[in-house]
Design a protein around this motif. Structure first.
Motif, PDB file in Angstrom:
ATOM      1  N   ALA A  57       0.832  -1.201   0.000  1.00  0.00           N
ATOM      2  CA  ALA A  57       0.000   0.000   0.000  1.00  0.00           C
ATOM      3  C   ALA A  57       0.867   1.251   0.000  1.00  0.00           C
ATOM      4  N   MET A  58       1.984   1.215   0.728  1.00  0.00           N
ATOM      5  CA  MET A  58       2.883   2.363   0.757  1.00  0.00           C
ATOM      6  C   MET A  58       3.611   2.540  -0.566  1.00  0.00           C
ATOM      7  N   ARG A  59       3.761   1.457  -1.324  1.00  0.00           N
ATOM      8  CA  ARG A  59       4.473   1.493  -2.603  1.00  0.00           C
ATOM      9  C   ARG A  59       3.554   1.793  -3.783  1.00  0.00           C
ATOM     10  N   HIS A  60       2.257   1.887  -3.556  1.00  0.00           N
ATOM     11  CA  HIS A  60       1.300   1.959  -4.658  1.00  0.00           C
ATOM     12  C   HIS A  60       1.152   3.390  -5.176  1.00  0.00           C
ATOM     13  N   GLY A  61       1.059   3.539  -6.476  1.00  0.00           N
ATOM     14  CA  GLY A  61       0.814   4.842  -7.085  1.00  0.00           C
ATOM     15  C   GLY A  61       2.052   5.719  -7.086  1.00  0.00           C
ATOM     16  N   PHE A  62       1.821   7.010  -6.965  1.00  0.00           N
ATOM     17  CA  PHE A  62       2.930   7.965  -6.962  1.00  0.00           C
ATOM     18  C   PHE A  62       2.674   9.012  -5.890  1.00  0.00           C
ATOM     19  N   VAL A  63       3.719   9.741  -5.531  1.00  0.00           N
ATOM     20  CA  VAL A  63       3.595  10.790  -4.525  1.00  0.00           C
ATOM     21  C   VAL A  63       3.892  12.146  -5.145  1.00  0.00           C
ATOM     22  N   MET A  64       3.117  13.139  -4.701  1.00  0.00           N
ATOM     23  CA  MET A  64       3.404  14.530  -5.019  1.00  0.00           C
ATOM     24  C   MET A  64       4.264  15.078  -3.887  1.00  0.00           C
ATOM     25  N   ARG A  65       5.253  15.910  -4.255  1.00  0.00           N
ATOM     26  CA  ARG A  65       6.248  16.314  -3.263  1.00  0.00           C
ATOM     27  C   ARG A  65       6.287  17.826  -3.059  1.00  0.00           C
ATOM     28  N   LEU A  66       6.677  18.214  -1.858  1.00  0.00           N
ATOM     29  CA  LEU A  66       6.809  19.620  -1.514  1.00  0.00           C
ATOM     30  C   LEU A  66       7.932  20.234  -2.351  1.00  0.00           C
ATOM     31  N   PRO A  67       7.688  21.393  -2.991  1.00  0.00           N
ATOM     32  CA  PRO A  67       8.690  21.919  -3.919  1.00  0.00           C
ATOM     33  C   PRO A  67       9.859  22.638  -3.263  1.00  0.00           C
ATOM     34  N   CYS A  68       9.724  23.054  -2.000  1.00  0.00           N
ATOM     35  CA  CYS A  68      10.821  23.761  -1.344  1.00  0.00           C
ATOM     36  C   CYS A  68      10.694  23.585   0.163  1.00  0.00           C
ATOM     37  N   ASP A  69      11.736  23.950   0.898  1.00  0.00           N
ATOM     38  CA  ASP A  69      11.688  23.897   2.357  1.00  0.00           C
ATOM     39  C   ASP A  69      10.621  24.855   2.882  1.00  0.00           C
ATOM     40  N   VAL A  70       9.859  24.397   3.861  1.00  0.00           N
ATOM     41  CA  VAL A  70       8.902  25.249   4.560  1.00  0.00           C
ATOM     42  C   VAL A  70       9.276  25.248   6.037  1.00  0.00           C
ATOM     43  N   VAL A  71       9.507  26.422   6.585  1.00  0.00           N
ATOM     44  CA  VAL A  71       9.892  26.564   7.985  1.00  0.00           C
ATOM     45  C   VAL A  71       8.643  26.812   8.820  1.00  0.00           C
ATOM     46  N   VAL A  72       8.518  26.044   9.894  1.00  0.00           N
ATOM     47  CA  VAL A  72       7.375  26.193  10.797  1.00  0.00           C
ATOM     48  C   VAL A  72       7.922  26.639  12.152  1.00  0.00           C
ATOM     49  N   ALA A  73       7.492  27.816  12.605  1.00  0.00           N
ATOM     50  CA  ALA A  73       7.964  28.355  13.885  1.00  0.00           C
ATOM     51  C   ALA A  73       6.903  29.275  14.460  1.00  0.00           C
ATOM     52  N   ASP A  74       6.622  29.097  15.738  1.00  0.00           N
ATOM     53  CA  ASP A  74       5.641  29.941  16.434  1.00  0.00           C
ATOM     54  C   ASP A  74       4.295  29.967  15.719  1.00  0.00           C
ATOM     55  N   GLY A  75       3.913  28.821  15.171  1.00  0.00           N
ATOM     56  CA  GLY A  75       2.623  28.728  14.507  1.00  0.00           C
ATOM     57  C   GLY A  75       2.576  29.391  13.148  1.00  0.00           C
ATOM     58  N   ARG A  76       3.708  29.784  12.616  1.00  0.00           N
ATOM     59  CA  ARG A  76       3.760  30.444  11.308  1.00  0.00           C
ATOM     60  C   ARG A  76       4.527  29.598  10.305  1.00  0.00           C
ATOM     61  N   PHE A  77       4.143  29.727   9.063  1.00  0.00           N
ATOM     62  CA  PHE A  77       4.790  29.012   7.965  1.00  0.00           C
ATOM     63  C   PHE A  77       5.518  30.032   7.089  1.00  0.00           C
ATOM     64  N   SER A  78       6.761  29.720   6.730  1.00  0.00           N
ATOM     65  CA  SER A  78       7.509  30.628   5.868  1.00  0.00           C
ATOM     66  C   SER A  78       8.415  29.832   4.946  1.00  0.00           C
ATOM     67  N   TRP A  79       8.834  30.457   3.874  1.00  0.00           N
ATOM     68  CA  TRP A  79       9.704  29.796   2.899  1.00  0.00           C
ATOM     69  C   TRP A  79      10.508  30.839   2.155  1.00  0.00           C
ATOM     70  N   ASP A  80      11.631  30.440   1.645  1.00  0.00           N
ATOM     71  CA  ASP A  80      12.490  31.312   0.843  1.00  0.00           C
ATOM     72  C   ASP A  80      12.727  30.590  -0.476  1.00  0.00           C
ATOM     73  N   TRP A  81      11.886  30.876  -1.424  1.00  0.00           N
ATOM     74  CA  TRP A  81      11.896  30.158  -2.707  1.00  0.00           C
ATOM     75  C   TRP A  81      11.901  31.192  -3.818  1.00  0.00           C
ATOM     76  N   ASP A  82      13.021  31.304  -4.496  1.00  0.00           N
ATOM     77  CA  ASP A  82      13.197  32.305  -5.540  1.00  0.00           C
ATOM     78  C   ASP A  82      12.707  31.739  -6.868  1.00  0.00           C
ATOM     79  N   LEU A  83      11.422  31.930  -7.134  1.00  0.00           N
ATOM     80  CA  LEU A  83      10.848  31.421  -8.364  1.00  0.00           C
ATOM     81  C   LEU A  83      11.235  32.305  -9.540  1.00  0.00           C
ATOM     82  N   PRO A  84      11.565  31.698 -10.674  1.00  0.00           N
ATOM     83  CA  PRO A  84      11.786  32.498 -11.880  1.00  0.00           C
ATOM     84  C   PRO A  84      10.452  32.991 -12.427  1.00  0.00           C
ATOM     85  N   PRO A  85      10.467  33.925 -13.377  1.00  0.00           N
ATOM     86  CA  PRO A  85       9.224  34.341 -14.023  1.00  0.00           C
ATOM     87  C   PRO A  85       8.556  33.136 -14.694  1.00  0.00           C
ATOM     88  N   LEU A  86       7.236  33.010 -14.490  1.00  0.00           N
ATOM     89  CA  LEU A  86       6.496  31.897 -15.060  1.00  0.00           C
ATOM     90  C   LEU A  86       5.708  32.373 -16.274  1.00  0.00           C
TER      91      LEU A  86
END
Length: 237
Positions: A57-86
């Motif tokens: 069951a754990m091996r079945h299908g595929f997984v979608m993955r988090l694209p960048c690090d997400v920092v969780v601190a003091d109940g807040r979520f933050s990230w530093d992800w320098d996206l190029p122009p889309l």
């Protein structure tokens, strides 16, 4: 089953790709013992590491993955992800967004102070005709600080935009980094063909077969794996 993933050309070389779930198994599964002492039985017993249905069951299908690090601190979520122009105007630019708690009011998901997030997807997913995408929390991943909600999308028809994966953040004590590449949803195609449920009595022959198989399972480890389990095809591409 052919599954087509598409992303913005500017992200093609840096965006974590969906992975066959067999390639995203957690370290704890590899490291856990195959047997452990049971006080109830007074001897070593096999752990779930040796249970094919649990692992398959754990091996079945595929997984979608988090694209960048997400920092969780003091109940807040933050990230530093320098996206190029889309290329598109409406594509997401953050790894996650949020749901209003009122959206789960009256359900078991509602809890005082609970944060509801959405994992944004930068991949679109196209399935073959007649199939829907079943998306759920990564199977048996109780170690993750969130619980992805289960949903089903007709991705043979709905595939122009990425699917958002809502989740309840259940570990309010979690502080640290949710690392890039963390599985956030486990997905697999399911047919929309209608089911036909049939109900029958066990015949004498099937009762004998039941006894034979049940006795074999109790007498010898690995009967299901050696005789009944189908060999899974590779899903490396």
């Amino acid at each position: 089953m052919r599954i087509v993933f598409r992303c913005d050309p500017a992200l093609r070389e840096t965006l974590p790709r969906p992975l066959p779930a067999s390639q995203a198994l957690p370290a704890w599964l590899r490291e856990m013992p195959g047997t452990a002492f049971s006080d109830l039985h007074g001897r070593d017993v096999r752990t779930v590491k040796q249970c094919p249905p649990f692992v398959d069951a754990m091996r079945h299908g595929f997984v979608m993955r988090l694209p960048c690090d997400v920092v969780v601190a003091d109940g807040r979520f933050s990230w530093d992800w320098d996206l190029p122009p889309l290329a598109g105007e409406t594509q997401p630019r953050s790894p996650l967004s949020f749901h209003a708690p009122a959206q789960v009011a009256g359900s078991p998901l509602a809890a005082e102070g609970r944060t509801l997030i959405k994992f944004n997807s930068f991949w679109t997913i196209e399935l073959e005709a007649g199939y829907s995408l079943f998306a759920t929390h990564p199977v048996n991943r109780e170690d993750l600080p969130f619980r992805t909600l289960t949903g089903m999308v007709d991705s043979d028809r709905f595939n122009a935009v990425g699917i958002l994966f809502p989740a309840a953040w259940i570990d309010e004590r979690f502080e640290g980094v949710l690392a890039a590449g963390t599985p956030v949803a486990q997905c697999f195609p399911v047919s929309r063909e209608a089911m036909s449920l049939a109900f029958e009595d066990l015949t004498p022959e099937r009762i004998d077969a039941h006894d034979d198989v049940a006795n074999a399972l109790h007498a010898t480890p690995g009967v299901y794996r050696k005789i009944y389990r189908d060999k899974r095809p590779s899903s490396d591409r």
